[in-house]
Design an enzyme around this catalytic site. Structure first.
Site, PDB file in Angstrom:
ATOM      1  N   HIS A   1       3.172 -29.966 -29.883  1.00  0.00           N
ATOM      2  CA  HIS A   1       1.828 -30.099 -29.080  1.00  0.00           C
ATOM      3  C   HIS A   1       1.935 -30.395 -27.693  1.00  0.00           C
ATOM      4  O   HIS A   1       2.683 -31.332 -27.407  1.00  0.00           O
ATOM      5  CB  HIS A   1       0.768 -30.918 -30.202  1.00  0.00           C
ATOM      6  CG  HIS A   1      -0.563 -30.628 -29.984  1.00  0.00           C
ATOM      7  ND1 HIS A   1      -1.353 -31.182 -28.518  1.00  0.00           N
ATOM      8  CD2 HIS A   1      -1.354 -29.586 -30.613  1.00  0.00           C
ATOM      9  CE1 HIS A   1      -2.483 -30.602 -28.598  1.00  0.00           C
ATOM     10  NE2 HIS A   1      -2.691 -29.753 -29.853  1.00  0.00           N
TER      11      HIS A   1
ATOM     12  N   ASP B   1      -1.727 -27.191 -37.815  1.00  0.00           N
ATOM     13  CA  ASP B   1      -1.561 -25.917 -38.411  1.00  0.00           C
ATOM     14  C   ASP B   1      -0.407 -25.699 -39.192  1.00  0.00           C
ATOM     15  O   ASP B   1      -0.248 -24.623 -40.189  1.00  0.00           O
ATOM     16  CB  ASP B   1      -1.187 -24.657 -37.223  1.00  0.00           C
ATOM     17  CG  ASP B   1      -2.569 -24.321 -36.384  1.00  0.00           C
ATOM     18  OD1 ASP B   1      -3.496 -24.623 -37.118  1.00  0.00           O
ATOM     19  OD2 ASP B   1      -2.222 -24.371 -35.100  1.00  0.00           O
TER      20      ASP B   1
END
Ligand code: CMC
Length: 437
Positions: free
Chosen positions: A313, A371
């Protein structure tokens, strides 16, 4: 914005005069150096593709501490919101800045419920798509098309228009997602039912048929509601920045949100949940847990473009707090459905364990993001893989709207217009076609 006592000084090695730059303090998190006068005073721009060090706005909505793995909506930790609130309360919080009291919640629930139907003409518009169209292609079209159906809420500078457009978008997204699903599988659309909660109504529109009664499963409704809460906002990510930039031209709210849907689709952003489940499916088909080592080798090979989807991320350099909550929900859902031995879930857990111990991932601070587990939960609920990102878009709509509203309400807001470092050709003469060799 609160000015800091500290100032930054920018000096140049060619003897050009130095420049003092103001610094502003955030309520929490990094300070910012104000460079707005830089070009006027020095004739120079800053260069920061990908916004690695650039704050594009000031905001009061969402705060992330990527090193700690902390996520706050309006100051409230995501863990507390996920455990104590439903999605409608979180929507109210993001839009209005405070959690609702019981009466406010009741009124808000009712207001949203009364806007869940879409203009009947929308289904004829939907009919123009191929049945096998990707749901995100359909959603980009349907959300943009709302501006052609709701003319009385398209003036982004009118607070009343913005308020009603906000409710319409939040209320109609589940209906549109369910319609695009039903269209794809050739089943009749199911109209919203006002006696159900926001999320139970969505589940019913997805899974009911006119042939029999449908009873939403409480555990699955709670899981879906949690997916909505965890995806509701995430400060200035790519799709939110797209919505702000698009909205900064004064376009209508439906068009700005459609731009956000289009941006979210990409596999580096919202499309990662679909890409992650496809990745798990591929590894499973090639031999499952046994093949993890080989797969990780490919991921680490600089000459391959293979990525461990659901990992990494831009902001989190620690475990994504949403991933922790999603992992918990994953156990709950699989338990309730008797799917604890689901091979993809087992594979995901094994993959996570190996990646978390691998030097490549440790050195780069690559941890699972939301996710990684949300796809497994959605698949267990019965959501088809290509619809995952559309559900993300449904949930993120409230965040996009809150951010758009904040920007328009900011007296300092201007149309977004980044500058560039031009490295192309200097002026040259056009030769007539016959003289070009
Ligand atoms: N698998 C393998 N290597 C990775 C991964 C990954 N998933 N993510 C980053 N890296 C490596 C990258 O190759 C680079 O290595 P090196 O320093 O040797 O060149 C290093 O880690 C830093 O990565 P980056 O690409 O500079 O990081 P970024 O901040 O530009 O990208 C990201 C962030 C999310 C796009 C990226 O981590 C990624 O593509 N992850 C997979 C897709 C994914 O799961 N996206 C969902 C994000 S969360 C939901 C959302 O907000 O939409």
């Amino acid at each position: 914005m609160t000015p800091s006592d500290v100032k930054a000084t920018l000096s140049f090695s060619d003897g050009s005069p130095s420049m003092e730059l103001p610094i502003y303090k955030g309520s929490v998190g990094p300070d910012v150096i104000d460079i707005r006068k830089l070009y006027g005073q020095t004739g120079k721009f800053t260069y920061d593709p990908g916004f690695l060090s650039t704050a594009s706005c000031n905001s009061t909505i969402t705060y992330i501490d990527g090193d700690k793995g902390e996520l706050l909506y309006r100051g409230y930790p995501i863990e507390q919101l996920a455990q104590n609130c439903d999605f409608m309360e979180v929507c109210y919080l993001l839009l209005k800045g405070e959690l609702p009291n019981p009466q406010e919640k009741k009124d808000f629930d009712r207001l949203v419920t009364m806007h869940t139907m879409v203009n009947e003409q929308m289904q004829f518009f939907l009919r123009g798509f191929r049945r096998d169209a990707h749901p995100m292609a359909v959603m980009t079209g349907l959300v943009g098309a709302l501006s052609a159906f709701y003319h009385d809420s398209t003036d982004v500078h009118n607070p009343e228009h913005r308020a009603i457009a906000a409710i319409r978008l939040i209320a109609k997204m589940p209906t549109l997602v369910a319609m695009s699903y039903k269209y794809g599988i050739g089943q009749p659309y199911i109209y919203p039912k006002n006696s159900l909660s926001y999320t139970a109504n969505f589940m019913r529109m997805m899974f009911a048929t006119p042939c029999e009664d449908y009873e939403p499963n409480e555990v699955l409704v709670r899981a879906m509601d949690r997916i909505f809460i965890l995806h509701a906002d995430h400060e200035q990510n790519a799709s939110t920045s797209t919505v702000r930039l698009c909205g900064s031209s004064g376009t209508n709210p439906f068009a700005a949100i459609a731009a956000g849907v289009a941006c979210l689709w990409g596999p580096a952003h919202g499309g990662a949940n679909e890409a992650c489940l496809n990745m798990l499916g591929d590894i499973q088909r090639q031999g499952g847990v046994e093949k993890i080592g080989e797969f990780i080798k490919q991921v680490k090979d600089k000459n391959s473009s293979v990525k461990l989807m659901g990992f990494g991320h831009r902001v989190y350099k620690n475990y994504d707090p949403r991933a922790k909550l999603m992992r918990e929900t994953c156990h709950e859902v699989l338990g309730a459905l008797g799917l604890e031995n689901d091979p993809l879930f087992k594979l995901a857990m094994a993959l996570e364990k190996i990646a978390l111990e691998d030097e490549y991932f440790v050195a780069r601070k690559l941890y699972p993001n939301v996710d990684f587990y949300s796809g497994i939960v959605q698949r267990a609920i019965g959501i088809p893989v290509p619809l995952f990102t559309a559900i993300f878009a449904l949930a993120r709509t409230v965040g996009w709207i809150a951010q758009l509203d904040e920007m328009i309400g900011d007296p300092e807001y201007k149309i977004g217009r980044p500058r560039q470092l031009f490295v192309g050709s200097t002026p040259r003469q056009v030769k007539p076609l016959a003289q070009r060799g």
